[in-house]
Design a protein around this motif. Structure first.
Motif, short mmCIF file in Angstrom:
data_model
loop_
_atom_site.label_atom_id
_atom_site.label_comp_id
_atom_site.label_asym_id
_atom_site.label_seq_id
_atom_site.Cartn_x
_atom_site.Cartn_y
_atom_site.Cartn_z
N ILE A 38 0.74 -1.28 -0.15
CA ILE A 38 0.08 0.05 -0.19
C ILE A 38 1.12 1.18 0.15
CG2 ILE A 38 -1.48 1.32 1.35
CD1 ILE A 38 -2.62 -1.48 2.30
N ASP A 39 0.50 2.15 -0.74
CA ASP A 39 1.33 3.27 -1.01
C ASP A 39 0.73 4.32 0.40
OD1 ASP A 39 2.80 5.71 -2.04
OD2 ASP A 39 0.81 6.50 -2.09
N PRO A 40 2.03 4.43 1.11
CA PRO A 40 1.69 5.04 2.35
C PRO A 40 1.23 6.58 2.32
CG PRO A 40 3.83 4.10 2.64
CD PRO A 40 3.42 4.19 0.89
N GLU A 41 1.79 7.39 1.40
CA GLU A 41 1.44 8.76 1.18
C GLU A 41 -0.02 8.82 1.12
OE1 GLU A 41 1.68 13.08 1.47
OE2 GLU A 41 3.10 11.35 2.19
N SER A 42 -0.68 8.15 0.13
CA SER A 42 -2.07 8.39 -0.20
C SER A 42 -3.03 7.82 0.73
CB SER A 42 -2.63 7.66 -1.76
OG SER A 42 -1.94 6.48 -1.83
N PHE A 43 -2.53 6.60 1.22
CA PHE A 43 -3.45 5.81 2.31
C PHE A 43 -3.57 6.56 3.66
CE2 PHE A 43 -4.59 2.55 5.19
CZ PHE A 43 -5.55 1.72 4.56
N LEU A 44 -2.58 7.03 3.86
CA LEU A 44 -2.34 7.80 5.35
C LEU A 44 -3.17 9.02 5.34
CD1 LEU A 44 1.25 6.93 6.58
CD2 LEU A 44 -0.62 5.84 7.37
N ASN A 45 -3.14 9.58 4.32
CA ASN A 45 -3.82 10.93 4.15
C ASN A 45 -5.45 10.61 3.09
OD1 ASN A 45 -1.80 12.81 5.22
ND2 ASN A 45 -0.73 11.96 3.64
N GLY A 46 -5.84 9.47 3.30
CA GLY A 46 -7.26 9.20 2.73
C GLY A 46 -8.20 9.76 3.56
N ASN A 47 -9.44 9.91 2.92
CA ASN A 47 -10.39 10.69 3.66
C ASN A 47 -11.17 9.92 4.88
OD1 ASN A 47 -12.93 12.38 3.56
ND2 ASN A 47 -14.11 10.52 3.09
N TYR A 48 -10.99 8.81 4.98
CA TYR A 48 -11.40 8.07 6.16
C TYR A 48 -10.39 8.19 7.34
CZ TYR A 48 -14.88 6.48 2.92
OH TYR A 48 -16.07 6.05 1.90
N ILE A 49 -9.07 8.11 6.92
CA ILE A 49 -7.95 7.91 7.90
C ILE A 49 -7.80 9.39 8.48
CG2 ILE A 49 -5.64 7.50 7.98
CD1 ILE A 49 -6.70 5.03 7.53
N ILE A 50 -7.91 10.12 7.81
CA ILE A 50 -7.63 11.65 8.22
C ILE A 50 -8.51 12.19 9.40
CG2 ILE A 50 -5.79 12.51 6.37
CD1 ILE A 50 -8.31 14.15 5.51
N GLN A 51 -9.55 11.75 9.36
CA GLN A 51 -10.61 12.14 10.17
C GLN A 51 -10.48 11.46 11.46
OE1 GLN A 51 -14.62 13.19 8.61
NE2 GLN A 51 -14.11 12.39 6.78
N VAL A 52 -9.78 10.50 11.53
CA VAL A 52 -9.43 9.58 12.80
C VAL A 52 -8.18 9.94 13.44
CG1 VAL A 52 -9.29 7.42 13.82
CG2 VAL A 52 -11.24 7.81 12.31
N TYR A 53 -7.17 9.79 12.42
CA TYR A 53 -5.73 9.87 12.95
C TYR A 53 -5.33 11.08 12.64
CZ TYR A 53 -5.71 4.62 12.88
OH TYR A 53 -5.73 3.46 13.37
N GLY A 54 -5.67 11.95 11.87
CA GLY A 54 -5.09 13.42 11.41
C GLY A 54 -4.39 13.16 10.27
N LYS A 55 -3.92 14.28 9.55
CA LYS A 55 -2.79 14.45 8.51
C LYS A 55 -1.65 13.66 8.99
CE LYS A 55 -1.79 16.72 4.39
NZ LYS A 55 -2.49 15.81 3.58
N THR A 56 -0.91 12.76 8.09
CA THR A 56 0.11 12.20 8.39
C THR A 56 1.38 12.64 7.53
OG1 THR A 56 -0.63 10.72 9.80
CG2 THR A 56 1.64 10.24 9.19
N THR A 57 2.60 13.26 7.81
CA THR A 57 3.60 13.48 6.96
C THR A 57 4.69 12.52 7.39
OG1 THR A 57 2.67 15.57 6.47
CG2 THR A 57 5.09 15.04 5.90
N THR A 58 5.06 11.69 6.80
CA THR A 58 6.16 10.61 7.15
C THR A 58 7.40 11.10 6.78
OG1 THR A 58 5.73 9.50 5.24
CG2 THR A 58 4.58 8.63 6.96
#
Length: 382
Positions: free
Chosen positions: A362-382
């Protein structure tokens, strides 16, 4: 979801109801949901709970998911579906995956069970649809986060190998009392299983197996001291994918100090038999209460030398608390597990992925900043 899809959710527990509510509330185009369980009344209750909790136009249906045979009702519903989101116990995963393959549907699951995951990898090898495996919190989100951290470290410091990649998650109560220093926020059988099954790690760049609870240590995260130890399942496929690239890689579970000592006391009483998981579960449930208010603590770090030989370390830590979604309040363990599952569903339904998709794929950048993810985990810049 940017288009309308028909989504079948297998199971009617806490994660099933959470992913259903997230999909209803946060999708651009509201999907049609079918929620099935071997206990039809349970599926009915979850369906009603979703209907009462969503602010969107409702299209949620229940059905009886027979655990033995394929009924005519099940066949009708499976033919309508675009994807199965498997929220059942891990032992049922191969059966649900087979349904997905037989009815040309995508499939995503949560289980950390290694044997069942291997079975699905085999059956989905030549599938025309996509199968995302182990896509909850741990395994799941934490593995994508750790892999993204590793990739960014290598890119920024112009290296292709690192010394350490460590990632940890704790589903914890806000308070802890003696003697167990714990409260159940999720499945007791899941906790007992991860404490007793071996764990995959990298040591000296080579994939190997270690006993659970064999490397206890203390860690301070945002000023609070936790205990960590090896447990099974959370590393997903990273030990395989990063073999030869990371000297030491492991997943550990975070607990309040004192909990692991109490667990060791319980294990010292039990015989090392096939019944050990069941017996540990019983011992824990006899002493440990279930608690509604919870928090998720997660931590990932990569350490190694840069191209100039300077030792570097990068870390990411997050604390997730309960959240209002629609008209309902979801526990932290629900949102953090359900959001990656919903994100995986969107990934499959809106891409051309086919066959098995493991966490390292899974591509980390797109997945970690996906619509469902960011509403729970917040935006992530690795």
């Amino acid at each position: 979801m940017k288009k309308h899809h028909t989504i079948i959710i297998a199971g009617a527990g806490g994660i099933a109801e959470a992913v259903a509510l997230l999909l209803m509330e946060w999708s651009d185009v509201t999907p049609t949901l079918y929620i099935g369980d071997r206990n039809h009344n349970k599926a009915k209750k979850v369906t009603q709970w979703i209907q009462e909790g969503t602010t969107k136009k409702k299209s949620v249906h229940d059905f009886h998911l027979n655990e033995i045979e394929l009924t005519s009702e099940m066949e009708t519903i499976l033919r309508r579906g675009n994807i199965i989101l498997d929220c059942l116990p891990g032992s049922q995963a191969p059966r649900m995956a087979q349904f997905a393959k037989d009815f040309d549907m995508h499939y995503a699951n949560l289980t950390e069970y290694v044997t069942e995951t291997s079975q699905i990898v085999a059956l989905a090898k030549n599938a025309k649809t996509g199968f995302v495996l182990q896509t909850g919190l741990a395994p799941g989100y934490i593995d994508v986060l750790a892999n993204g951290l590793f990739q960014q470290f290598c890119n920024d410091f112009e290296v292709d190998k690192v010394d350490k990649l460590e990632f940890k998650v704790g589903a914890l109560t806000n308070h802890a009392v003696a003697p167990h220093y714990y409260g159940f926020t999720w499945s007791p059988i899941g906790v007992a299983t991860e404490y007793l099954k071996d764990t995959l790690v990298l040591r000296d760049f080579i994939k190997t197996t270690l006993p659970p609870l064999s490397e206890r240590a203390s860690i301070i995260i945002e000023g609070i001291t936790y205990e960590e130890d090896l447990t099974s399942g959370g590393a997903a496929d990273l030990p395989e994918a990063l073999s030869g690239k990371v000297r030491s890689l492991d997943y550990k579970t975070l607990r309040h100090p004192g909990h692991y000592a109490w667990i060791q006391e319980q294990l010292s009483i039990l015989e090392n038999t096939e019944e050990a998981i069941k017996l540990l579960q019983q011992a824990m449930e006899a002493a440990i209460p279930h608690v509604e208010d919870d928090q998720i603590i997660l931590y990932a770090a990569v350490e190694g030398k840069d191209a100039a030989g300077i030792l570097r370390r990068r870390e990411i830590a997050k604390r997730i608390t309960p959240q209002i979604v629609g008209k309902h309040k979801l526990r932290a363990i629900q949102t953090t597990t359900a959001a990656p599952l919903a994100q995986a569903a969107q990934l499959l339904l809106e891409s051309s992925l086919r066959g098995v998709v493991l966490q390292s794929h899974i591509d980390p950048e797109s997945f970690l900043n996906g619509n469902y993810i960011i509403q729970v985990y917040g935006k992530t810049t690795t």
